[in-house]
Write an enzyme that holds these catalytic residues in place. Structure first.
Site, PDB file in Angstrom:
ATOM      1  N   GLU A 137       0.834  -1.215   0.000  1.00 41.10           N
ATOM      2  CA  GLU A 137       0.000   0.000   0.000  1.00 41.10           C
ATOM      3  C   GLU A 137       0.867   1.263   0.000  1.00 41.10           C
ATOM      4  O   GLU A 137       0.569   2.229  -0.705  1.00 41.10           O
ATOM      5  CB  GLU A 137      -0.966   0.014   1.197  1.00 41.10           C
ATOM      6  CG  GLU A 137      -1.946  -1.154   1.250  1.00 41.10           C
ATOM      7  CD  GLU A 137      -2.702  -1.405  -0.052  1.00 41.10           C
ATOM      8  OE1 GLU A 137      -2.826  -0.475  -0.874  1.00 41.10           O
ATOM      9  OE2 GLU A 137      -3.147  -2.549  -0.257  1.00 41.10           O
ATOM     10  N   ASP A 151       3.512  -4.711  -5.499  1.00 39.26           N
ATOM     11  CA  ASP A 151       3.893  -6.028  -4.950  1.00 39.26           C
ATOM     12  C   ASP A 151       5.408  -6.140  -4.815  1.00 39.26           C
ATOM     13  O   ASP A 151       5.921  -6.581  -3.780  1.00 39.26           O
ATOM     14  CB  ASP A 151       3.404  -7.162  -5.877  1.00 39.26           C
ATOM     15  CG  ASP A 151       1.927  -7.476  -5.678  1.00 39.26           C
ATOM     16  OD1 ASP A 151       1.339  -6.999  -4.686  1.00 39.26           O
ATOM     17  OD2 ASP A 151       1.359  -8.203  -6.522  1.00 39.26           O
TER      18      ASP A 151
HETATM   19 ZN   LIG Z   1      -2.761  -2.626  -4.602  1.00 36.22          ZN
END
Ligand SMILES: [Zn+2]
Length: 687
Positions: free
Chosen positions: A527, A591
């Site tokens: 995030e 990621d």
């Molecule tokens: Zn995301």
């Protein structure tokens, strides 16, 4: 307008699947009748497929046995760790809602609302007895449209009831002054998942459109129209929606903020779409006075304006009727809900069976009264302790991202300093909102499922519109607390972790640090990195669309993200369909960046100590397993196809293999040879 970046996508709530045409007809395991326990959502070495080498295919090594042992239940189109948690949450909500739905003079106002909403939804006999009566007012109002001049009032009426026709109104932060909410007019009015669904020429896409048309026809037949007439009507609906779609942007184009930000005055909007009485529309929708708005896709409005006259009034009315019955299908008699399931869940997503009524009603109640249900959920599941632990984790990961930015080899000082300022300005929201939404004005009537659903839409529409001209409320949450997800909002520069995700296997107080850093730690890193992905980096520390990059650094960034686009574009989503590297770029960058900073944070926490292996796995190995573990999933082919064409997230397999193969730390942890499949020669690195 969707600007929030989430960890994972919740697919269409009325999920469906691709029919027997493509999937072999193996019997699905039955719908689950007991919730997964906290014990069986935890990581266990039994999940590992030891016949597969981690350096050959880490995802299959990590999830192989789990995948075998966890086939998709009949009422689902996919089944993974997120769904297990979601299902657990649904059982908790069921319990709350069953208790509150029992008539009891001592219920609080909140309990009355959620209990009666749920109870009405469960009262199928009352819904059947009402038959088509609740729709009459809508159908008659559409029938009364006699001229083009009547359209704005009718469209306004339908929009207030949550019916998706013609275009999408709303409110949102001004991209260039993100502290204020402005009115928005965006593309809308299409029944298929995405613009390109109307135009793809391959056989599967053609077939899907045929099935959509057949579904629209059946819904008209259920309204009482003769089959031949209904077939003609379905043809008109497809023609209208295809014409609207021809002016729309597809999901990839909508990822570029400039493409969906066009601030203009009311007069400019009127000039763009002169044949629609916008002033009448805005008056009827009771939007507060405003001077300028964001017309996110001006070409859509221009094209729509042309259609107002070229499409016959009769066809517009047919199109409105379809969208009314479509919007209300789940609160109409069973035959409507079943037919809606047939297309949107079975055909489009591959779900074999309707979820039991209670699940549908839990989801509906949570959808319309999420922060009321959420209050009760939080009381049952989430303590102050959970909030504290998560905050600590966020601070640790944030410190690592700070170090990571400072030591980036490819970025100059000026841009680095601005990136650090932006990182420092990110605010955290954990567990549940500080202030709960006030539902006082939303009247819930026992025994009136249709009315409750419609009043919820009217309440929500008014709530959205009232924000126009107001300062942005940074305390407002994008989804209710039981949600198993997390997000970054570039326009507010904040991250959100609802109570639903702060539990095993993401965060497990009984697990070791390595597992938790690979789980919730990497999610936090994910995030935070969204603030610096291909979209997030275009917004500044205050959430404004404002370029803070030195041109040479921006060029270097693009070179590095091109590597990520190419890497993921090489993965196959299903059959002949590749992952769309551009659509998934932001999530893939998040990621990869998230994993890197979470790994660094783990090393910091271990502080040179080498904990004894657990189940024969070192801390470093368990970190990577912690990440893989949360992405174990089975999906129908239909959902894989739908996701590849609409979901900005890569499939679980590539969220794991795509990421670890870029990390020398993984190679080291599992002693992979240099030519192993999980070791990319030209590894990509952005953050
Ligand atoms: Zn995301």
């Amino acid at each position: 307008m969707q600007t929030i970046r989430t960890l994972t996508l919740v697919l269409l709530s009325a999920g469906t699947c691709l029919a027997q045409a493509t999937a072999p007809s193996t019997a699905a395991p039955p719908t689950k009748t007991t919730p997964p326990t906290q014990k069986n959502v935890r990581f266990s070495p039994d999940m590992l497929d030891k016949a597969v080498q981690p350096c050959d295919d880490f995802y299959t090594y990590a999830c192989g046995r789990w995948k075998e042992q966890n086939p998709i239940p009949a009422d689902r189109s996919s089944w993974g760790r997120f769904n297990e948690l979601g299902e657990r949450g649904e059982y908790i909500l069921k319990d709350i809602l069953e208790k509150t739905s029992a008539a009891n003079a001592h219920r609080t106002p909140i309990e009355q609302k959620i209990g009666d909403y749920y109870g009405s939804c469960m009262d199928e006999a009352a819904i059947e007895a009402q038959s088509l009566k609740p729709l009459q007012e809508d159908l008659e109002s559409i029938a009364r449209v006699k001229a083009l001049e009547d359209l704005p009032a009718e469209v306004a009426r339908l929009h207030r009831e949550g019916v998706n026709v013609l275009f999408a109104p709303g409110s949102g932060p001004d991209y260039k002054d993100a502290s204020r909410m402005i009115a928005q007019v965006g593309q809308g009015g299409m029944g298929l998942p995405e613009r390109d669904y109307y135009f793809r020429k391959d056989e599967k896409s053609e077939d899907l459109r045929k099935q959509y048309s057949a579904h629209v026809q059946k819904m008209f037949e259920l309204l009482g129209d003769a089959p031949e007439k209904a077939a003609e009507e379905a043809k008109s609906v497809l023609a209208v929606e295809t014409s609207l779609a021809s002016g729309a942007l597809n999901v990839v184009k909508r990822r570029t903020p400039e493409n969906i930000y066009h601030k203009m005055t009311r007069a400019e909007l009127a000039a763009l779409g002169p044949d629609f009485a916008w002033e009448k529309y805005f008056t009827d929708t009771e939007v507060p006075a405003f001077n300028s708005l964001n017309v996110s896709e001006p070409d859509f409005v221009k094209n729509m304006n042309g259609l107002l006259k070229s499409v016959s009034l009769a066809d517009w009315k047919t199109y409105f009727r379809w969208h009314v019955v479509h919007a209300d299908a789940t609160v109409l008699p069973k035959k409507f809900a079943d037919e809606n399931f047939e297309f949107f869940s079975k055909t489009l997503q591959g779900t074999k069976e309707q979820p039991p009524r209670w699940k549908r009603c839990v989801r509906a109640t949570n959808g319309d009264l999420g922060e009321a249900v959420g209050q009760k959920y939080v009381e049952v599941t989430f303590g102050a302790e959970g909030k504290e632990r998560t905050l600590k984790m966020v601070n640790t990961i944030e410190a690592e991202l700070r170090d990571d930015i400072k030591t980036l080899p490819w970025m100059t000082e000026v841009t680095k300093n601005r990136a650090l300022e932006k990182l420092a300005a990110i605010t955290n929201r954990i567990g549940y909102p500080d202030k709960w939404r006030d539902y006082t004005k939303f009247k819930v009537v026992r025994g009136d499922a249709f009315g409750n659903s419609q009043r919820a839409n009217v309440f929500e529409f008014a709530r959205e519109m009232r924000k126009v001209g107001q300062p942005v409320d940074k305390g407002e949450w994008p989804y209710p607390p039981p949600t198993v997800n997390a997000s970054y909002n570039p326009l507010q520069n904040n991250i959100t972790f609802p109570a639903g995700i702060l539990q095993p296997p993401f965060y497990d107080k009984l697990a070791d640090d390595a597992m938790n850093f690979g789980g919730i730690g990497a999610v936090v890193g994910h995030e935070l990195t969204h603030g610096f992905d291909d979209q997030g980096r275009q917004f500044d520390l205050d959430g404004n669309l404002n370029d803070w990059w030195k041109p040479a650094d921006a060029e270097e960034f693009k070179k590095r993200t091109k590597c990520v686009v190419d890497e993921y574009s090489g993965f196959t989503a299903v059959d002949d369909l590749k992952v769309n590297g551009e659509l998934t770029l932001g999530e893939n960058v998040a990621d990869n960046g998230g994993m890197r900073v979470a790994y660094m944070a783990l090393l910091q926490t271990l502080a040179g100590k080498d904990p004894a292996p657990i189940d024969g796995l070192t801390a470093q190995q368990r970190f990577f397993l912690g990440w893989a573990n949360v992405w174990c999933q089975n999906r129908t082919d239909a959902v894989s196809r739908l996701a590849a064409q609409t979901d900005p997230h890569s499939p679980g397999k590539f969220r794991v293999n795509g990421t670890v193969s870029n990390m020398p730390e993984f190679q080291e942890a599992f002693h992979c040879k240099a030519d192993a499949p999980m070791v990319r020669k030209d590894a990509c690195r952005v953050w």
